[in-house]
Design a protein around this motif. Structure first.
Motif, short mmCIF file in Angstrom:
data_model
loop_
_atom_site.label_atom_id
_atom_site.label_comp_id
_atom_site.label_asym_id
_atom_site.label_seq_id
_atom_site.Cartn_x
_atom_site.Cartn_y
_atom_site.Cartn_z
N LEU A 253 0.82 -1.21 0.00
CA LEU A 253 0.00 0.00 0.00
C LEU A 253 0.85 1.26 0.00
N TYR A 254 1.97 1.23 0.77
CA TYR A 254 2.88 2.37 0.74
C TYR A 254 3.27 2.68 -0.70
N ASN A 255 3.74 1.65 -1.39
CA ASN A 255 4.23 1.83 -2.75
C ASN A 255 3.11 2.27 -3.69
N HIS A 256 1.93 1.71 -3.50
CA HIS A 256 0.81 2.03 -4.37
C HIS A 256 0.34 3.47 -4.17
N CYS A 257 0.45 3.97 -2.97
CA CYS A 257 -0.09 5.29 -2.63
C CYS A 257 0.96 6.39 -2.63
N GLU A 258 2.20 6.06 -2.95
CA GLU A 258 3.26 7.07 -2.87
C GLU A 258 3.14 8.06 -4.02
N LYS A 259 2.62 9.22 -3.71
CA LYS A 259 2.46 10.31 -4.67
C LYS A 259 2.91 11.61 -4.00
N ASP A 260 3.26 12.60 -4.82
CA ASP A 260 3.83 13.82 -4.23
C ASP A 260 2.83 14.97 -4.18
N THR A 261 1.60 14.66 -3.78
CA THR A 261 0.60 15.70 -3.56
C THR A 261 0.92 16.48 -2.28
N ILE A 262 0.80 17.79 -2.35
CA ILE A 262 1.12 18.64 -1.20
C ILE A 262 0.00 19.65 -1.00
N LEU A 263 -0.02 20.22 0.19
CA LEU A 263 -1.01 21.24 0.56
C LEU A 263 -0.29 22.36 1.28
N HIS B 114 -2.47 21.00 -5.38
CA HIS B 114 -2.43 20.46 -6.74
C HIS B 114 -2.68 18.96 -6.61
N GLY B 115 -3.85 18.54 -7.06
CA GLY B 115 -4.28 17.17 -6.83
C GLY B 115 -3.54 16.14 -7.65
N LEU B 116 -3.72 14.91 -7.24
CA LEU B 116 -3.10 13.76 -7.88
C LEU B 116 -3.54 13.63 -9.32
N TYR B 117 -2.55 13.53 -10.22
CA TYR B 117 -2.84 13.24 -11.62
C TYR B 117 -2.66 11.74 -11.83
N GLY B 118 -3.76 11.06 -11.99
CA GLY B 118 -3.70 9.61 -12.15
C GLY B 118 -4.54 9.11 -13.29
N LYS B 119 -4.75 9.96 -14.30
CA LYS B 119 -5.56 9.61 -15.46
C LYS B 119 -6.93 9.08 -15.06
N PHE B 120 -7.42 9.58 -13.92
CA PHE B 120 -8.75 9.27 -13.41
C PHE B 120 -8.94 7.79 -13.05
N VAL B 121 -7.84 7.11 -12.74
CA VAL B 121 -7.96 5.71 -12.28
C VAL B 121 -7.48 5.57 -10.84
N LEU C 27 -7.82 7.31 -4.12
CA LEU C 27 -6.71 7.98 -3.43
C LEU C 27 -6.86 9.49 -3.49
N SER C 28 -7.23 10.04 -4.64
CA SER C 28 -7.37 11.50 -4.73
C SER C 28 -8.48 12.00 -3.81
N THR C 29 -9.58 11.25 -3.72
CA THR C 29 -10.67 11.66 -2.83
C THR C 29 -10.24 11.57 -1.37
N LEU C 30 -9.47 10.54 -1.04
CA LEU C 30 -8.94 10.43 0.32
C LEU C 30 -7.99 11.58 0.61
N HIS C 31 -7.21 11.99 -0.37
CA HIS C 31 -6.34 13.15 -0.21
C HIS C 31 -7.14 14.39 0.19
N TYR C 32 -8.27 14.61 -0.47
CA TYR C 32 -9.05 15.81 -0.17
C TYR C 32 -9.72 15.73 1.19
N ALA C 33 -10.07 14.51 1.60
CA ALA C 33 -10.59 14.34 2.97
C ALA C 33 -9.53 14.72 3.99
N ILE C 34 -8.29 14.29 3.73
CA ILE C 34 -7.18 14.63 4.62
C ILE C 34 -6.91 16.13 4.59
N CYS C 35 -6.93 16.73 3.40
CA CYS C 35 -6.70 18.17 3.29
C CYS C 35 -7.67 18.96 4.16
#
Length: 364
Positions: A159-169, A189-196, A200-208
């Motif tokens: 999961l660490y490896n799967h979720c490792e992205k450089d999104t910042i706030l 600047h949200g996660l660019y993941g070609k919408f797949v 994770l991107s929604t979880l990022h915004y919950a954390i933000c």
């Protein structure tokens, strides 16, 4: 609604759309302020085969700089949130130019995984005092959640490896010099993941939003603005989450179905299952400024990044807490009929593949 055009120099005009009921509100000059968000396209994302509408030299930020500054000078927001700001560019050219326009530099936050760009925020020094600031690396918060989960170590590593992205706030607390009102501004600047990677991107915004609430501390009624390139479309579940504060079970199932998952020995590790209770935020009054005053733009990015397909997407938003702020105006983007002859952006008229977004607010 009423509208007028904002235009100067060679830039094509854009409509400024104002909510009719707020147009003549008394004290507007004192209580109102504007915010700009703009993904300006960092050089590190440009390769020889990308953005074919400009020459290899012309597409470099140093050669797009004057066009960018002309636009920022015309629309002259009180607070300016920029994404994809090159590390060298922010210090060598951008900050001195913004200082000349009357802006003070706020924090510049670079991405963590070696990407040579980040988020920069500027504010008009005649209108604001910067009281506090804090940055957040979303990876760190995701790792905390994974560490606290009741799964095996090999699954945690996967999961660490799967979720490792450089999104910042980047979060800032400002005080109005004219009224003393406080507002918290967050630039992301949200996660660019070609919408797949929607889970994770929604979880990022919950954390933000959780971290923004923590940043507000005891002053939970502080007005909040969250702006940036979210890399989600306005009909997406990520947008629905921001707007509603939660997702129902059917939404969560759809989020899982449309997302890629980490695999360990054939088992899918679903974020929506492991962290179901985290897909919630407490800002029940959160609204999109554009959707409130007018509508979400059909296009905020117009680019042919690979030289083949044309991306025409709405990805950039300005969110605000509607119980403490009133959205009174937005800068409507250019119509597609104007963009079509230009083939893609950036080009001789537009400095980036995204468009500058601006909204005006009023303290309630």
């Amino acid at each position: 609604m009423t509208s007028h055009s904002s235009h100067d120099g060679r830039l094509p005009p854009r409509e400024w759309v104002t909510a009719t009921s707020e147009e003549a509100a008394p004290g507007r000059d004192v209580r109102s302020f504007s915010l700009i968000t703009y993904n300006i396209l960092a050089d590190c994302h440009i390769s020889p085969n990308k953005y074919p509408n400009m020459s290899r030299d012309g597409v470099k930020m140093v050669n797009r700089h004057n066009t960018l500054m002309e636009e920022l000078a015309i629309y002259h927001g009180d607070i300016v949130c920029l994404q994809e700001v090159g590390v060298d560019y922010v210090y060598s050219l951008l900050t001195p130019a913004m200082n000349e326009l009357g802006y003070q530099e706020g924090p510049f936050i670079q991405r963590e995984l070696g990407t040579e760009e980040g988020e920069a925020t500027f504010y008009r020094s005649d209108r604001w005092n910067l009281l506090d600031q804090r940055s957040l690396v979303l990876n760190d918060k995701i790792k905390e959640l994974i560490d606290q989960s009741d799964i095996s170590e090999d699954k945690k590593v996967a999961l660490y490896n799967h979720c490792e992205k450089d999104t910042i706030l980047s979060m800032m607390k400002f005080e109005s010099k004219s009224t003393g009102n406080i507002v918290v501004v967050a630039n992301t600047h949200g996660l660019y993941g070609k919408f797949v990677r929607n889970d994770l991107s929604t979880l990022h915004y919950a954390i933000c939003l959780t971290e923004i609430s923590r940043f507000c501390g005891d002053q939970q009624n502080t007005p909040v603005l969250l702006a940036g390139d979210f890399n989600i479309q306005h009909l997406s579940l990520g947008y629905k989450f921001l707007q509603n504060g939660r997702l129902d079970d059917d939404d969560i199932s759809e989020l899982a179905r449309t997302s890629e998952h980490a695999l360990v020995n054939g088992d899918e590790l679903m974020l929506t299952t492991l962290f179901r209770d985290k897909y919630i935020h407490g800002y029940s009054s959160l609204k999109s400024a554009y959707n409130t005053v007018d509508s979400e733009p059909p296009i905020t990015q117009y680019a042919s990044a690979d030289g083949i397909g044309l991306k025409k997407l709405c990805l950039d938003y300005i969110w605000y807490t509607s119980d403490t702020l009133r959205a009174v105006g937005v800068l409507r983007p250019h119509p597609e009929s104007l963009l079509e002859p230009l083939k893609s952006c950036p080009n001789q008229l537009f400095a980036s593949d995204h468009f500058l977004m601006k909204a005006e607010f009023e303290f309630i």
